[in-house]
Design a protein around this motif. Structure first.
Motif, PDB file in Angstrom:
ATOM      1  N   GLN C 185       0.845  -1.191   0.000  1.00 28.98           N
ATOM      2  CA  GLN C 185       0.000   0.000   0.000  1.00 28.98           C
ATOM      3  C   GLN C 185       0.887   1.249   0.000  1.00 28.98           C
ATOM      4  N   PRO C 186       1.532   1.550  -1.128  1.00 28.38           N
ATOM      5  CA  PRO C 186       2.482   2.684  -1.151  1.00 28.38           C
ATOM      6  C   PRO C 186       1.819   4.020  -0.792  1.00 28.38           C
ATOM      7  N   GLU C 187       0.548   4.173  -1.099  1.00 27.47           N
ATOM      8  CA  GLU C 187      -0.126   5.438  -0.808  1.00 27.47           C
ATOM      9  C   GLU C 187      -0.249   5.652   0.701  1.00 27.47           C
ATOM     10  N   ALA C 188      -0.509   4.568   1.452  1.00 26.59           N
ATOM     11  CA  ALA C 188      -0.764   4.691   2.891  1.00 26.59           C
ATOM     12  C   ALA C 188       0.490   4.477   3.736  1.00 26.59           C
ATOM     13  N   PHE C 189       1.358   3.514   3.322  1.00 30.07           N
ATOM     14  CA  PHE C 189       2.513   3.170   4.151  1.00 30.07           C
ATOM     15  C   PHE C 189       3.838   3.315   3.386  1.00 30.07           C
ATOM     16  N   GLY C 190       3.841   4.084   2.289  1.00 29.91           N
ATOM     17  CA  GLY C 190       5.008   4.209   1.422  1.00 29.91           C
ATOM     18  C   GLY C 190       6.211   4.896   2.035  1.00 29.91           C
ATOM     19  N   SER C 191       6.027   5.572   3.173  1.00 28.54           N
ATOM     20  CA  SER C 191       7.154   6.193   3.869  1.00 28.54           C
ATOM     21  C   SER C 191       6.803   6.278   5.348  1.00 28.54           C
ATOM     22  N   ILE C 192       7.809   6.484   6.193  1.00 27.42           N
ATOM     23  CA  ILE C 192       7.541   6.541   7.640  1.00 27.42           C
ATOM     24  C   ILE C 192       6.601   7.697   7.975  1.00 27.42           C
ATOM     25  N   PRO C 193       6.811   8.915   7.416  1.00 31.07           N
ATOM     26  CA  PRO C 193       5.846   9.990   7.736  1.00 31.07           C
ATOM     27  C   PRO C 193       4.410   9.618   7.382  1.00 31.07           C
ATOM     28  N   ARG C 194       4.214   8.928   6.253  1.00 28.19           N
ATOM     29  CA  ARG C 194       2.859   8.494   5.880  1.00 28.19           C
ATOM     30  C   ARG C 194       2.322   7.467   6.876  1.00 28.19           C
ATOM     31  N   ALA C 199      -0.334   5.379  12.452  1.00 22.90           N
ATOM     32  CA  ALA C 199       0.079   5.061  13.824  1.00 22.90           C
ATOM     33  C   ALA C 199      -0.602   5.976  14.833  1.00 22.90           C
ATOM     34  N   VAL C 200      -0.741   7.258  14.507  1.00 21.89           N
ATOM     35  CA  VAL C 200      -1.413   8.196  15.412  1.00 21.89           C
ATOM     36  C   VAL C 200      -2.871   7.789  15.578  1.00 21.89           C
ATOM     37  N   ALA C 201      -3.544   7.506  14.449  1.00 21.05           N
ATOM     38  CA  ALA C 201      -4.965   7.139  14.500  1.00 21.05           C
ATOM     39  C   ALA C 201      -5.183   5.847  15.297  1.00 21.05           C
ATOM     40  N   THR C 202      -4.202   4.937  15.260  1.00 17.37           N
ATOM     41  CA  THR C 202      -4.343   3.664  15.976  1.00 17.37           C
ATOM     42  C   THR C 202      -3.988   3.802  17.452  1.00 17.37           C
ATOM     43  N   LEU C 203      -2.868   4.462  17.748  1.00 22.47           N
ATOM     44  CA  LEU C 203      -2.426   4.576  19.143  1.00 22.47           C
ATOM     45  C   LEU C 203      -3.414   5.386  19.975  1.00 22.47           C
ATOM     46  N   THR C 204      -4.059   6.393  19.361  1.00 24.77           N
ATOM     47  CA  THR C 204      -5.042   7.179  20.107  1.00 24.77           C
ATOM     48  C   THR C 204      -6.418   6.506  20.070  1.00 24.77           C
TER      49      THR C 204
END
Lengths: 266, 266, 266, 266
Positions: C185-194, C199-204
């Motif tokens: 899923q390059p659009e969603a996880f293609g880089s660490i900032p992406r 990660a923010v949406a999941t951890l919170t």
């Protein structure tokens, strides 16, 4: 034949390995650890083989493993039935046979052998989890479990009252959105039971996003519901926090008064 | 050559700047602050350059920065290896070399120099974060960290027991929905491992919304699961709340008894 | 002219109405309540008129209301500037002019008069909220606010440490999913900032559901991240719970020792 | 006729069954339990019959059940009106008639008989829930309810202050995203009121996923908002946790001082 001293000695030794109460060491006995590992492996196996992509082509392997595990459980069951009378709290083998855990064991064996049960066997296999808890119960987690149980028990009324309030708020929120959006989104809010699905997802802050209000009034009500949900979560959390604080304080005080008994237990 | 007094003096001075234990001032030494800044910049750089839209056209710049950072880390590594014997708790350079943090430092340097490692280098670079924590450890956050660690440690059993209950509830919820919706939504609930993905998202109240039940029975079970999830969150929160309360009370009591030692530390 | 006793008397009376410190009554003075209502109306107006469907066709009405509110704020500003010297803690009008709240007031007036500022004026208008808080501060909520502030302040270190751990876990989770799902899923996880957005949406535990892992390993990591997120929420909650417990206990103890002073304040 | 001793005795007996204050036994009287069951059945019926797939073809059955329930409520209402004067705290039947709960009862009867009211009757039927709470109030949950109410009341100021902060943060987050994404996603963030819907879903960590930022800056702000939301949840949770701890401690202390009175109540 049962009066032979050699067999008696063997039974006594086996009983001390199988029965957590009779076991003199710390934690679980080596034999019980082995049994726990086998049980956990059986549960893992039961879970994994429901996945078609894993089961496919490995049916015979899964069947063989199930049979092996079933045989092991049968052996353990017979061993427990034989040795149970060593424990003074058990009056007879018949009493042991009808105890909750013995029946759970019997069920687990039946499950393991019922290879052709299909999916129905899965839920029965969860019974196995109870056995693990039983084994662990008298071992290392006893004090921790008692603290948690004591905390929940001492606040049963408070938790029940907050649960009743929760149900009232749930139905109230569902009714509000049914009235506001029932005509606009009949599939999602067309009746109170349907709107309750949305209300549960919102009050618990799960928020799947399959159903959500689209009108201004509906969104205002949803916002109020979400905020109420947070307060509803805060109340039991606060109750349990103070309950744990008390339960652990009491456990420590007991520890101070009876240091020898608890030192052994911990 | 090592016996020359000038070099000895320099080594002693450098050791007092590099080793947080030897540093007499409050918080971190100026040199360690500079190193921490470089490490943080290196981590930020490592994270940013994974983004293709940022990396594109700046490959040579990133490469040069990596080399510079690598050189700085190498310098620091050699400085630490040279000065480590000033700390009495370190018996020899060999012992320091095989310590966890020295190996982490060495790894960080290797990462910085391995320009052609590609993505694999990213996770290694997170090792750098450990170094920052180490630097900060003996500085300003020591008391706070000890309080948090003490709180978690003192309730390990209770947290572990609630975690075990969590796993049991997770598998139970997944099995229920596998049985109820397995045939209707085979992609989402076709096996227990698949249904577990839904159960995790619901019990933690994350609720992505990619998978959710559509039948009435499935939704009732999902609602019960979501409410159980909240209770499961309340239990560890309550345990930790009482643990923090105790840990901080104890820290204050210690403070009262030994005011001089802690005043310096705080 | 300022020495005329009539004007002096008026200024003194006005000062006692405007300055919460000088006001002898309980809570807020009638004049300050009126001002607070006008401020709140102004904020509501500023928020509402950003909605195109409401603004359309009512531009001139909104403009006239803005001008009226601006004039009222100008009057209040001048009145405060005139009366400020009645308060002994204010040395001169110049000092008052450069105080944080006076500048905020001036800003609010400029905003109200800058009718053609467009959207940019909205954020400036939120400055008005600070004024409401200031007005309320010395009134009825003072003890409550001090308790909350004291609770947060006394645990700054602990909260900061848990925040740092939070950032480390956030970056670690993002890196893990970047490595596992970056290619799929390059659009969603293609880089660490992406991946950090996920990660923010999941951890919170917000879980928007716009981005989620689809591979088995990605989902296992996501499950671990979600559970870690709950623990990360439990830690600051626990810290604050014990902090509030202490802050309120101290406030009560103070109350017992100094009953007269606080009775007046409460 | 009212002076006849037989009728008086019957009235007295009925009053002791209907009025929780007069009832000498523990918990609820058998008659009140029966009434509570009928009320709950009525609520369940009202909820279920909003679902078209259930109502269809069963309209006459639902109508008959409604009439039966309405008659039962009418009987109970008249019985309460007749017996109310047995309670010394009720001065006259007229006073009882205008009490909150008597009017709620009257409303419930009107609702039950207004078969052709349609959906509008649903929300009125929730009034019935208040009656259940009333019945339960003086029974078993009285101490628990008082603890929860006392905990919330004693921290009203703190909870109100954190609510005000919550509103400020909510509007601030909505304004930020309106400015950043207002032009890109006009449907979702085109005005502050629209962006507030997103802000509520994020701050409460519900996260429906119908609206979410897509720009880098918007996502950074959303991440900060989500983290702030967790802190905002932690504050009231912490306040309530310490409040419950105090309320239950006080309830226990009272219990110790007045053991006889409370033993009867518990």
């Amino acid at each position: 034949m049962h009066d032979q001293p050699l067999l008696d000695k063997l039974r006594s030794r086996l009983a001390h390995q199988l029965d957590p109460v009779l076991y003199s060491g710390k934690g679980m006995s080596p034999l019980n650890i082995a049994i726990a590992v086998v049980i956990l492996a059986g549960i893992l196996l039961a879970i994994i083989q429901t996945e078609p992509s894993i089961r496919q082509g490995r049916e015979s392997w899964f069947r063989a493993t199930e049979l092996t595990l079933g045989s092991l459980f049968l052996l353990e069951y017979l061993a427990r039935l034989w040795t149970c009378i060593e424990n003074d709290s058990v009056k007879s083998r018949v009493q042991h046979f009808f105890s909750f855990f013995a029946l759970a064991d019997l069920l687990a064996i039946l499950v393991a052998f019922s290879l052709y049960l299909g999916n129905g066997g899965v839920i029965l296999r969860l019974v196995l989890l109870i056995r693990v808890v039983r084994l662990a119960r008298l071992g290392r987690f006893s004090t921790a479990l008692e603290c948690i149980a004591e905390a929940v028990r001492s606040r049963t009324y408070e938790l029940l009252v907050s649960a009743i309030f929760g149900v009232i708020i749930l139905l109230f929120a569902a009714t509000c959105l049914y009235l506001v959006e029932g005509d606009i989104q009949p599939e999602a809010f067309g009746s109170i039971p349907r709107a309750t699905w949305w209300a549960v997802a919102t009050l618990t802050t799960v928020g799947y996003g399959d159903v959500y209000p689209i009108t201004v009034l509906g969104r205002i009500l949803a916002g109020i519901t979400a905020v109420t949900g947070i307060c509803m979560i805060a109340v039991p959390t606060g109750i349990l926090a103070s309950a744990f604080s008390d339960a652990i304080k009491e456990a420590k005080e007991k520890h101070r008064r009876l240091p020898k008994v608890l030192d052994k237990e911990l």
